[in-house]
Scaffold this active site. Structure first.
Site, short mmCIF file in Angstrom:
data_model
loop_
_atom_site.label_atom_id
_atom_site.label_comp_id
_atom_site.label_asym_id
_atom_site.label_seq_id
_atom_site.Cartn_x
_atom_site.Cartn_y
_atom_site.Cartn_z
N ASP A 7 0.83 -1.21 0.00
CA ASP A 7 0.00 0.00 0.00
C ASP A 7 0.87 1.26 0.00
O ASP A 7 0.64 2.20 0.77
CB ASP A 7 -0.94 -0.04 1.23
N HIS A 34 -3.35 0.93 11.57
CA HIS A 34 -3.04 -0.48 11.27
C HIS A 34 -1.55 -0.71 11.16
O HIS A 34 -0.78 0.23 10.96
CB HIS A 34 -3.73 -0.92 9.97
N GLN A 62 -3.13 -5.38 6.24
CA GLN A 62 -3.05 -4.26 7.18
C GLN A 62 -4.04 -4.49 8.31
O GLN A 62 -5.25 -4.35 8.12
CB GLN A 62 -3.34 -2.93 6.45
N ARG A 84 2.37 12.98 10.23
CA ARG A 84 1.12 12.90 9.48
C ARG A 84 0.38 11.68 10.02
O ARG A 84 0.82 10.54 9.82
CB ARG A 84 1.42 12.74 7.98
N ASP A 112 -1.75 9.11 9.88
CA ASP A 112 -2.41 8.43 8.77
C ASP A 112 -3.65 7.67 9.23
O ASP A 112 -3.62 6.97 10.23
CB ASP A 112 -1.42 7.45 8.11
N GLU A 131 -4.60 13.18 8.93
CA GLU A 131 -5.00 12.72 7.60
C GLU A 131 -6.42 12.16 7.75
O GLU A 131 -6.61 10.97 7.96
CB GLU A 131 -4.04 11.66 7.06
N HIS A 164 -0.48 11.82 -3.22
CA HIS A 164 -0.12 10.49 -3.71
C HIS A 164 -1.35 9.59 -3.84
O HIS A 164 -1.26 8.49 -4.38
CB HIS A 164 0.91 9.85 -2.78
N ASP A 165 -2.49 10.02 -3.29
CA ASP A 165 -3.69 9.19 -3.35
C ASP A 165 -4.55 9.58 -4.55
O ASP A 165 -4.32 10.60 -5.21
CB ASP A 165 -4.50 9.35 -2.05
N ARG A 191 -2.89 4.07 -8.51
CA ARG A 191 -2.40 5.33 -7.93
C ARG A 191 -0.93 5.55 -8.30
O ARG A 191 -0.44 6.67 -8.26
CB ARG A 191 -2.55 5.31 -6.40
#
Ligand code: GLC
Length: 695
Positions: free
Chosen positions: A133, A176, A244, A274, A276, A318, A387-388, A512
């Site tokens: 991921d 995760h 995850q 960040r 996540d 995030e 990046h997403d 992505r």
């Protein structure tokens, strides 16, 4: 919080009275916030946890290097350090940008040239092997992905960055860990203490009950939210991918572990975390298990503990959630301004692309008008791309306010950006088509979504101009909105989609990667050289020069301090967005034409705000607002302040005016005499500060 026992423990912990006093003062300041929030979440278990946390904090405080302690003091003297207009973020994958951490260290002049003060290196802590991921399946938070370097390389890079005034930002995946992480391995092996780190169910009863109200994040490659694991003998909660494993924040040991990780990495020099997937931390039956109140209590407690040891550190949430939910990540009620210091403004990003497709800013205006104000000590992370993928987070209520149907507009945007809509300029790929909901998210670089791919293919100069003008417009709005602008690697050069992304087997199923290209350093060199001529002709050179100009103007515009808000104003023309910022030094009014049309714009809405004369900071030109309508060029951006030019010797910024002409019509340079051009260009740097950016 400072009980006699604790006070005695502190006396024992320090040799140096000053250190002891500092720790004690911070504990007095933040201890109650830490304790109250932990008690609200963990009830009777909180007091034992607080005792353990004190040991973690003391250990980290003692281990904190002297230069970082100095940074702590400096930040305490300047608590708004993240909010100033000089903050510029840059976001990159280490390997894609420079190969290794050491390689990044060799590229710092480039970042300095852009004025970068905040460097977010996308996941670099050791992920699981194979599909991970994009690094968000972390196997070990205490080491670095081996091919990128070592944890000592990370500290060295952080030090080097700090010396140049650049803050290192890292992801901390809170929701995760990889199934190969030690906690998961020990849980799988049957260690009860570690099974409690996760949500593992013996049969489908509970998973089925939760599934009734849970959305799917990756319906394509990881449908459902639970994964059967034979070895662990249960259904493991896996919101994202099967590998995850969601951690169980209901377990106080998990809180202790994460605090320890934060402080350890902070002592390595990480300045911003960040956080996540923060929205997903707390699970509650019958809900979508996002944005639960406990998430904010946990963040508040983590921040309080971090402030005690490392007050230089900031948190960025995030949370890609609806505006009404998002605001709580910056703090509301008891948590006001005391949770994350920064959060992504996902709605702005989505609405920008929406307005660009529709050439209509009414939905954007309505969405921003309905956006709750944030605490004044916090800031937005503003961005054009990341990046997403882009998920079309357009609220049905916002759409209804301007007479649109939410589902129909989202459908249109997916069609438009995948290039299916007739006349679309975009070249995106559909990511995670969800047949039940009809959702189709979009992957693609900013340049490809803004039409550069298609324009270059057709060889049509006018289309190339439009694509670049769109890219610059989006960046102008991002930079003018206030918050930390997060430049996504490659966008400064208008990098196109990486159509070979599937050649890497671990990336093939996840498109992505199409917008995570390799940095092209030859292109950088040629774009820099092109920009330095003052007459950039290549798309990369034109984008680079235009962006650098916007950044330079931003840096010297105090109105862009994040303590004030950008508020939309009703606009007499749907193609034109009006944003107003009220700052003690005066009003900054921004005007953005989201269309390829020349617009005749009435001056009265501007005159109402600014009076008879306005000065455009971007073009360094003056407008008489009492006079005739304004002629707005396609995709034109104006940052207007009241009055004439504040500079003593006013000259229009010829450089920017010329740049705009090139963006629109590159051949104009050919129509002027070479002598005239030479004179024009050589006199610019003295006239205009916009050429003074380093690099
Ligand atoms: C965040 C990241 C995304 C990742 C997800 C799961 O949303 O930005 O790339 O897939 O978290 O960790």
């Amino acid at each position: 919080m400072l009980t006699p026992d604790l006070a005695a423990r502190l006396r024992l912990a320090f040799d140096d009275d000053r250190d002891a006093e500092t720790f004690r003062l911070r504990l007095e300041r933040y201890g109650p916030e830490l304790a109250d929030n932990l008690r609200a979440v963990y009830g009777n278990h909180a007091d034992a946890l607080i005792g353990e946390l004190l040991e973690v904090m003391l250990h980290a405080y003692h281990a904190r290097p002297a230069d970082l302690k100095r940074l702590d003091e400096a930040r305490l003297l300047r608590p708004d350090w993240l909010q100033g207009p000089e903050m510029v973020g840059y976001v990159a994958y280490v390997d894609r940008f420079a190969g290794t951490l050491r390689g990044v260290g060799e590229r710092l002049e480039y970042l300095e040239g852009l004025g970068v003060t905040y460097l977010h290196l996308l996941p670099l802590l050791r992920p699981r092997d194979g599909e991970n991921d994009g690094g968000y399946a972390v196997q070990d938070y205490r080491s670095v992905r081996p091919d990128l370097g070592t944890i000592d390389d990370l500290s060295a890079l952080a030090r080097e960055l700090r010396g140049r005034g650049i803050s290192l930002v890292l992801d901390l995946v809170l929701n995760h860990v990889a199934e190969e992480h030690e906690w998961a391995v020990r849980a799988t092996a049957g260690e009860a203490a570690y099974r409690d780190y996760f949500h593992i169910f013996p049969d489908r009863t509970q998973p089925d009950a939760y599934e009734r109200t849970l959305p799917e994040i990756f319906p394509d490659f990881a449908p459902g939210n639970f994964t059967w694991n034979g070895e662990a003998g249960g259904w493991v909660w896996t919101t994202f991918n099967r590998s995850q494993w969601d951690v169980n924040w209901g377990n106080p040991a998990v809180f202790r572990e994460y605090l320890d990780l934060i402080l350890t990495l902070a002592n390595r020099g990480v300045e911003v975390f960040r956080l996540d997937a923060i929205a997903f931390l707390w699970k509650r039956l019958g809900t979508d298990c996002q944005n639960q109140p406990e998430v904010h209590r946990l963040t508040h407690a983590l921040r309080a503990a971090t402030r005690i040891v490392a007050p230089a550190v900031a948190f960025k949430a995030e949370a890609i959630v609806a505006p009404g939910d998002l605001i709580h990540y910056l703090g509301s009620r008891d948590h006001h301004g005391r949770v994350s210091d920064m959060a992504y403004h996902n709605s702005l990003m989505v609405q920008l692309w929406s307005s660009l497709a529709s050439r209509d800013t009414r939905l954007l205006t309505a969405a921003l008008a309905a956006f709750p104000p944030k605490p004044t000590n916090t800031t937005w992370g503003v961005y054009v791309r990341c990046h997403d993928d882009i998920g079309w987070a357009i609220a049905d209520e916002d759409a209804a306010r301007v007479g649109l149907s939410g589902p129909a507009h989202r459908h249109f945007l997916s069609d438009f950006y995948s290039g299916e809509f007739p006349g679309s300029f975009a070249r995106g790929l559909v990511f995670q088509h969800h047949p039940q909901t009809g959702d189709r998210r979009i992957s693609g670089t900013a340049a490809s979504l803004a039409g550069l791919d298609l324009a270059l293919e057709t060889g049509d100069a006018e289309r190339v101009n439009d694509a670049l003008a769109r890219l610059l417009l989006l960046h102008a709005v991002m930079l003018g909105f206030g918050g930390v602008p997060l430049l996504y690697m490659g966008d400064e050069l208008a990098l196109l989609n990486d159509t070979d992304f599937a050649a890497v087997p671990a990336h093939a199923a996840d498109n992505r990667w199409v917008h995570r290209p390799q940095m092209d350093w030859e292109l950088v060199a040629s774009a820099q050289a092109d920009a330095a001529t003052g007459q950039p002709v290549t798309p990369a050179g034109r984008m680079f020069a235009g962006l650098r100009h916007l950044l330079a103007v931003r840096r010297r515009t105090p109105h862009l301090h994040a303590s004030t808000e950008s508020r939309p104003l009703p606009s007499p023309d749907p193609c034109v967005l009006l944003l107003r910022r009220e700052h003690p030094t005066g009003v900054l009014l921004q005007v953005y034409n989201f269309s390829e049309h020349h617009i005749t714009f009435p001056t009265w809405p501007l005159q109402e705000q600014l009076g008879a004369v306005a000065h455009d900071l971007l073009g360094e030109s003056q407008f008489h607002l009492g006079g005739p309508d304004l002629a707005l060029e396609p995709y034109r951006a104006l940052w207007l302040v009241a009055g004439g030019n504040s500079r003593p010797t006013h000259q229009p910024c010829l450089w920017y005016a010329q740049l705009r002409l090139w963006v629109r019509t590159p051949n104009i340079a050919l129509s002027t005499s070479s002598r005239w051009r030479r004179n024009w260009w050589t006199c610019i740097p003295r006239r205009c500060g916009c050429m003074s950016a380093k690099g």
